[in-house]
Design a protein around this motif. Structure first.
Motif, short mmCIF file in Angstrom:
data_model
loop_
_atom_site.label_atom_id
_atom_site.label_comp_id
_atom_site.label_asym_id
_atom_site.label_seq_id
_atom_site.Cartn_x
_atom_site.Cartn_y
_atom_site.Cartn_z
N LEU A 22 50.63 -15.91 28.71
CA LEU A 22 49.66 -16.64 27.89
C LEU A 22 50.09 -16.60 26.43
CD1 LEU A 22 46.32 -15.42 29.51
CD2 LEU A 22 47.36 -17.66 29.75
N LEU B 2 47.99 -20.97 38.46
CA LEU B 2 46.62 -21.19 38.00
C LEU B 2 45.58 -20.47 38.86
CD1 LEU B 2 46.66 -25.01 37.09
CD2 LEU B 2 47.23 -23.05 35.65
N LEU C 76 52.54 -18.32 33.81
CA LEU C 76 51.13 -17.92 33.67
C LEU C 76 50.74 -16.82 34.67
CD1 LEU C 76 49.32 -21.31 33.05
CD2 LEU C 76 49.77 -19.48 31.40
N ASP C 77 51.30 -16.88 35.88
CA ASP C 77 50.94 -15.88 36.87
C ASP C 77 51.56 -14.52 36.55
OD1 ASP C 77 53.53 -16.63 37.34
OD2 ASP C 77 53.34 -16.67 39.53
N ARG D 122 44.87 -17.38 39.38
CA ARG D 122 44.14 -16.26 38.81
C ARG D 122 43.04 -16.69 37.84
NH1 ARG D 122 46.23 -13.57 33.99
NH2 ARG D 122 47.81 -14.82 32.92
N PHE D 123 43.04 -17.99 37.47
CA PHE D 123 42.00 -18.48 36.56
C PHE D 123 40.85 -19.16 37.31
CE2 PHE D 123 46.11 -18.83 34.30
CZ PHE D 123 45.87 -17.94 33.27
N LEU D 124 40.96 -19.27 38.64
CA LEU D 124 40.00 -20.04 39.41
C LEU D 124 39.28 -19.17 40.43
CD1 LEU D 124 42.31 -23.12 40.11
CD2 LEU D 124 40.50 -22.99 38.39
N SER D 125 38.12 -19.66 40.86
CA SER D 125 37.38 -18.96 41.91
C SER D 125 38.06 -19.21 43.25
CB SER D 125 35.94 -19.46 41.96
OG SER D 125 35.90 -20.81 42.41
#
Length: 225
Positions: free
Chosen positions: A225, A129, A220-221, A131-134
């Motif tokens: 998707l 997760l 996901l990494d 890569r989806f977060l700051s």
């Protein structure tokens, strides 16, 4: 006269003992570090699948495994703590205190798994997760997973074990045996949990879907998707 009643269906029992084994293995692999962290990651996905299964089973599982059977009001919890509860009702499945422990452990485990999926130790592991977060959120998740969450879980598990010991040694109630056999000896008849081939097939399907969910998250990494 004692009545033998099926309280814990087979899927619930298998979930319980698999979760316990996975938790011990996760703690051990985290403490060992190094090459054991590869297994820590794999066990984390197993834990994700187990939790996804339990959330689904809490909606459609056996009567006493459903969340609706052990959601108690604050007033009922207070009466139970004061010793004013109705044992033949409150102690069939999860007691009010037991329910509090179950929900607390589930919430803490979900937070721990979620924070692990969003963690980055900058050495050997980057959660799917990330890569989806700051960067700030990844830093918070990594901090929580390593410095807060694991100790919160250890404390909750210790309280859970102490409660089991209290019920067994002080109140002389068998807590573990029903989670092995599925049956309880009760002074009054109550509705049993359904635990037939159809129920177990449903559990198997849900377990498969939970496993697919964990696999999908793990990809996901890699752009899964």
């Amino acid at each position: 006269m004692q009545h033998t009643v099926r309280i814990w269906d087979l899927p619930t029992r298998l979930f319980h003992w698999t979760l316990a084994a996975a938790f011990v293995a996760l703690v051990a692999s985290a403490k060992l570090g190094g090459a054991a962290l590869v297994w820590h990651e794999r066990l984390g996905y197993l834990m994700l699948a187990l939790l996804a299964f339990r959330l689904a089973w809490g909606l459609v599982g056996g009567r006493w495994s459903r969340f609706t059977s052990f959601v108690y009001s604050p007033a009922r919890l207070l009466r139970y703590v004061r010793g004013q509860g109705q044992e033949h009702v409150d102690d069939v499945g999860h007691s009010p205190l037991g329910a509090l422990s179950v929900f607390g452990l589930l919430a803490a485990l979900i937070l721990q798994v979620a924070s692990g999926l969003a963690s980055d130790d900058e050495i050997s592991f980057t959660g799917p997760l990330v890569r989806f977060l700051s960067g700030d959120w990844v830093e918070r998740a990594t901090w929580y997973h390593a410095d807060i969450g694991q100790y919160l879980l250890l404390a909750l598990v210790a309280l859970h074990l102490l409660a089991i010991a209290f019920y067994a040694l002080v109140r002389r109630r068998r807590i573990l045996r029903p989670m092995l056999s599925g049956d309880k000896q009760l002074p009054r008849p109550v509705p049993a949990s359904r635990d037939d081939a159809r129920t177990r097939l449903l559990a198997l399907v849900l377990a498969g879907l939970a496993g697919l969910l964990a696999w999908w998250v793990s990809r996901l990494d890699a752009g899964g998707l």
